[in-house]
Design a protein around this motif. Structure first.
Motif, PDB file in Angstrom:
ATOM      1  N   THR A 127       0.846  -1.197   0.000  1.00 51.78           N
ATOM      2  CA  THR A 127       0.000   0.000   0.000  1.00 51.78           C
ATOM      3  C   THR A 127       0.881   1.247   0.000  1.00 51.78           C
ATOM      4  OG1 THR A 127      -1.669  -1.189   1.269  1.00 51.78           O
ATOM      5  CG2 THR A 127      -1.829   1.215   1.243  1.00 51.78           C
ATOM      6  N   PRO A 128       0.623   2.178  -0.925  1.00 50.30           N
ATOM      7  CA  PRO A 128       1.426   3.415  -0.932  1.00 50.30           C
ATOM      8  C   PRO A 128       1.349   4.120   0.420  1.00 50.30           C
ATOM      9  CG  PRO A 128       0.064   3.267  -2.898  1.00 50.30           C
ATOM     10  CD  PRO A 128      -0.360   2.142  -1.995  1.00 50.30           C
ATOM     11  N   GLU A 129       2.459   4.639   0.847  1.00 50.72           N
ATOM     12  CA  GLU A 129       2.590   5.236   2.176  1.00 50.72           C
ATOM     13  C   GLU A 129       1.574   6.346   2.437  1.00 50.72           C
ATOM     14  OE1 GLU A 129       6.173   7.565   4.228  1.00 50.72           O
ATOM     15  OE2 GLU A 129       6.731   5.582   3.506  1.00 50.72           O
ATOM     16  N   ARG A 130       1.258   7.137   1.442  1.00 48.28           N
ATOM     17  CA  ARG A 130       0.375   8.288   1.623  1.00 48.28           C
ATOM     18  C   ARG A 130      -1.099   7.965   1.337  1.00 48.28           C
ATOM     19  NH1 ARG A 130       2.340  12.132   4.358  1.00 48.28           N
ATOM     20  NH2 ARG A 130       1.113  13.659   3.261  1.00 48.28           N
ATOM     21  N   ALA A 131      -1.417   6.722   1.013  1.00 49.95           N
ATOM     22  CA  ALA A 131      -2.795   6.373   0.660  1.00 49.95           C
ATOM     23  C   ALA A 131      -3.740   6.550   1.843  1.00 49.95           C
ATOM     24  CB  ALA A 131      -2.857   4.941   0.135  1.00 49.95           C
ATOM     25  N   VAL A 132      -3.325   6.098   2.995  1.00 50.84           N
ATOM     26  CA  VAL A 132      -4.141   6.211   4.208  1.00 50.84           C
ATOM     27  C   VAL A 132      -3.254   6.824   5.280  1.00 50.84           C
ATOM     28  CG1 VAL A 132      -5.466   4.963   5.946  1.00 50.84           C
ATOM     29  CG2 VAL A 132      -5.512   4.205   3.569  1.00 50.84           C
ATOM     30  N   THR A 133      -3.549   8.062   5.622  1.00 50.76           N
ATOM     31  CA  THR A 133      -2.725   8.766   6.594  1.00 50.76           C
ATOM     32  C   THR A 133      -3.511   9.010   7.878  1.00 50.76           C
ATOM     33  OG1 THR A 133      -3.416  10.951   5.830  1.00 50.76           O
ATOM     34  CG2 THR A 133      -1.467   9.975   4.752  1.00 50.76           C
TER      35      THR A 133
END
Length: 86
Positions: free
Chosen positions: A44-50
């Motif tokens: 999962t891309p790091e900034r997808a769920v912040t």
């Protein structure tokens, strides 16, 4: 073990009391949103769920939180649909 307050938890975990309060606030997320977060893989891309995105959801109640999650969290709508059909 058990703790009596957030301040006690902060001392035991070497965190600031405000940070403990912020983290505890995430417990107000709908269980389905929490399940979605747990299901995310390392790809999962790091900034997808912040944390910032999640924090905006905690002030919403009932269906409003899920509606906002569908708009703000990539992949949540598909996760929700898959869970509903299972």
């Amino acid at each position: 073990g058990k703790v009596r307050s957030r301040a006690d938890l902060a001392r035991r975990s070497d965190l600031q009391r405000a940070r403990v309060t912020q983290l505890m606030g995430l417990l107000r997320l709908d269980p389905l949103v929490r399940d979605f977060i747990r299901s995310l893989g390392v790809e999962t891309p790091e900034r997808a769920v912040t944390e910032r995105k999640l924090k905006t959801l905690t002030s919403l109640r009932d269906g409003a939180q899920l509606l906002a999650a569908r708009r703000r969290l990539p992949g949540f709508a598909a996760f929700e649909a898959k869970r509903a059909s299972a």
